[in-house]
Enzyme design. Structure first.
Site, PDB file in Angstrom:
ATOM      1  CE  LYS A 116      -3.222   2.749   2.329  1.00 27.83           C
ATOM      2  NZ  LYS A 116      -3.470   3.255   3.665  1.00 27.83           N
ATOM      3  CB  ALA A 135      -7.920   8.363   4.666  1.00 26.99           C
TER       4      ALA A 135
END
Lengths: 381, 267
Positions: B101, B188
């Site tokens: 990631k 997020a």
């Protein structure tokens, strides 16, 4: 009885055991070392409160209450000044987000019946004029004090010596187990040290002693903390800081602990990096950056020491106290952030266990066996 | 859901919830939260956790190993493409996985991605054989470019990391989802369960979150809530929502309804 590990937890256990009449030995290559050489020594039962840790709070408060008598007794026994300073703590917020977070902590403290007082930014700065003008508010906790953990460790070594504890200044190599019972340890130089009861108090190394059966090994891991020491101006009124000041700066915790001797301790990072104790540029930078935002004047102070230590972290952040799954083996480890605070109560609890074989009421939730049950339910079908 | 697998970087998952480990109050709470979330893939910051700690009793990695959750190393804390590439390579060597990631952050105040460094790092890592999952702005053009250089998914932010402000620009998410040929994952910004459900309703293939669970007052409960939210949102997306109407449309049938006799009250 025999204690493996001569940090403050091992030392206090040995001291209390010797006082109760046990023939006591302690194995450690450098007694008085360990995490206490790095720790700041905040006795912060109230400001360290976290959601979901109310059980630990009870033990922390019990130990905090014992501190004045404990310090008096240890000072009496050794003549040492432990740097115990009943100065209180001020936790502040620097922006609206951190202020909201602190408000939540205040509410939790109040629900838990703890004494803390909300102050405006201006009131905070009246108490501590070196605080940054941007302080938005804070919590005054007059019951959270400090001690100098290095002096505490030194005094405990002296107290143990005077109480007749035999020190073996070497590594414990392996636990000896005979017919499912711990019977002592073999040291690195090959000496066998037999004992009726063995207390494993080896801090972050507690999970590594050879010979301990796998299912009895305490689930303790090292959690690295980098800590800085600065020197405050010697003479000068008003004092640079008169109490412990701490904050959450954009999510990361920083604290400044001013000692009476002029030392200012700034900590601490929290890193999961195994048994690594290197001081890194990033660690020092982040601590200084956050501390500077809190108290801009610190950049003028001499930086006298940078050091990293290893907290013995347990899965639920609470210590493991008392009998393990192996007869003859007791644990006093996993104190994580609270080792210094929990030293007095740990000594008393372990003395009680060694004498009676059972945990006192207040320590029952901290039996190492709580992780046995968890391990059983988690085993795949 | 078995009939609706989530394929990411060549691996098939049942759960569409990717968890992070940052911010958990204790290892024990983290473990119970991960179990409650049903996640099968969890990110670990390579700069905060050393693979050397893998063997230590009770470390984050040993917990993931015990729970059978795949580790997705991330490059959190990197500010340049160079750092991110280096961190990804260290993670590959240490963990034996070439899935990463990718995070390249522009500044500490906002933790927003640096788009130029990100694209640069993504290109380098794809060329190096990595399966790259980039944390990106909610910019449809950047998402397309990341896909063009060979990223295996795009992970746009709903709002800044840890802010809990949800999806601030749902329209951009729709644009990204409509044009993407790789999975789009909300990364997020989720603050509570409805944020996760909303992302799935917009057509995201999955949701990635950490703070919403780890910093909740009761992380384990929130983890379970998120699990249901992601499943509910996915089902709603697959089912297809009804069109929005200005006026009411009665849901009960009116044909054959009983006529009430005013002389004989029904009750």
């Amino acid at each position: 009885m025999l204690v493996v590990g001569g940090g403050i937890i091992g030392l206090v256990t040995a001291w209390r055991a010797a006082q109760r009449g046990f023939t006591t030995a302690l194995v450690d290559p450098a007694p008085g070392g360990g995490a206490a050489q790095v720790a700041a020594g905040m006795l912060a039962a109230v400001t360290e409160l976290h959601h979901g840790e109310q059980t630990l709070l009870g033990l922390n408060l019990a130990s905090a209450r014992r501190y004045p008598d404990f310090v008096a007794e240890l000072t009496e026994a050794t003549g040492a000044d432990l740097g115990h300073r009943q100065c209180g703590t001020l936790t502040v917020a620097l922006d609206a987000d951190d202020r909201a977070h602190l408000r939540e902590l205040h509410a939790l403290q109040q629900r838990s019946g703890l004494e803390s007082q909300w102050l405006s930014g201006r009131e905070c700065r009246r108490l501590e004029p070196m605080l940054a003008p941007g302080v938005r508010g804070g919590l005054r906790v007059d019951g959270d004090h400090q001690i100098d953990p290095r002096r505490l460790a030194g005094a405990l070594v002296t107290a143990c010596e005077r109480a007749g504890v035999a020190f073996h200044r070497t590594w414990a190599e392996r636990l000896t187990v005979v017919r499912d019972r711990a019977t002592g340890v073999v040291t690195a130089d090959g000496t066998a040290l037999p004992a009726g009861q063995v207390v494993l108090a080896a801090g972050s190394l507690s999970g590594r002693l050879a010979g301990v059966p796998e299912d009895v090994l305490p689930p303790v891991r090292p959690v690295k903390g980098q800590v800085l020491r600065l020197a405050m101006p010697e003479r000068g009124a008003p004092p640079f800081l008169s109490r412990t000041v701490r904050a959450v700066v954009r999510g990361s915790h920083v604290y400044l602990v001013p000692r009476e001797n002029g030392e200012l301790v700034v900590g601490a990072t929290s890193e999961e990096l195994g048994w690594d104790t290197t001081v890194t540029a990033g660690g020092v930078y982040e601590l200084l950056r956050d501390a500077h935002e809190l108290v801009p004047g610190i950049t003028e102070l001499p930086l006298t020491e940078t050091r990293a230590g290893l907290r013995p972290g347990s899965p639920d952040n609470a210590p493991l106290l008392g009998p393990s799954g192996l007869p003859g083996l007791l644990l006093a480890t996993g104190h994580h952030r609270n080792g210094v605070l929990l030293t007095p109560v740990t000594g008393d609890v372990m003395a009680h266990v060694l004498t009676t074989g059972e945990l006192p009421e207040e320590a029952r939730p901290f039996s190492p066996r709580r992780f046995d049950a968890a391990a059983l339910t988690e085993q795949p079908a | 859901m078995a009939d609706d697998p989530f394929v990411l970087g060549g691996t098939s998952f049942t759960s569409r919830l990717i968890m992070g480990t940052g911010g958990a109050p204790s290892l024990d709470v983290l473990e119970r939260s991960l179990v409650a979330s049903g996640t099968e893939l969890t990110t670990v910051a390579m700069r905060r956790v050393s693979p050397g700690a893998q063997g230590s009793h009770g470390s984050v990695l040993s917990v993931l190993d015990r729970l059978g959750i795949r580790v997705l190393p991330n490059t959190a804390g990197c500010f340049t493409a160079g750092e991110a590439v280096l961190t990804a390579r260290l993670a590959r060597d240490a963990l034996g996985t070439d899935v990463v990631k990718l995070e390249v952050i522009a500044d500490e105040r906002t933790l927003l991605p640096d788009p130029i460094e990100l694209l640069d790092a993504a290109e380098t890592l794809v060329d190096d054989g990595f399966t790259v999952l980039p944390y990106t702005n909610d910019d449809p053009v950047l998402a397309r470019k990341l896909e063009d250089v060979g990223c295996a998914a795009v992970m746009p932010l709903g709002s800044p990391i840890g802010s809990g402000l949800g999806i601030r620009n749902p329209h951009n998410f729709q644009l990204i989802v409509e044009h993407a040929r790789v999975p789009v994952i909300l990364d997020a910004g989720a603050g509570t369960a409805s944020d996760a459900a909303f992302a799935m309703e917009l057509g995201c293939a999955g949701v990635m979150l950490a703070s919403a669970v780890t910093r909740a007052q009761e992380p384990v409960l929130m983890a379970e809530g998120m699990r249901h939210a992601v499943e509910a949102g996915r089902l709603a997306y697959r089912a297809g929502r009804i069109p929005r109407r200005h006026f009411a449309e009665a849901s009960s049938p009116v044909d054959g309804i009983a006529r009430l006799d005013p002389e004989r009250p029904a009750f």
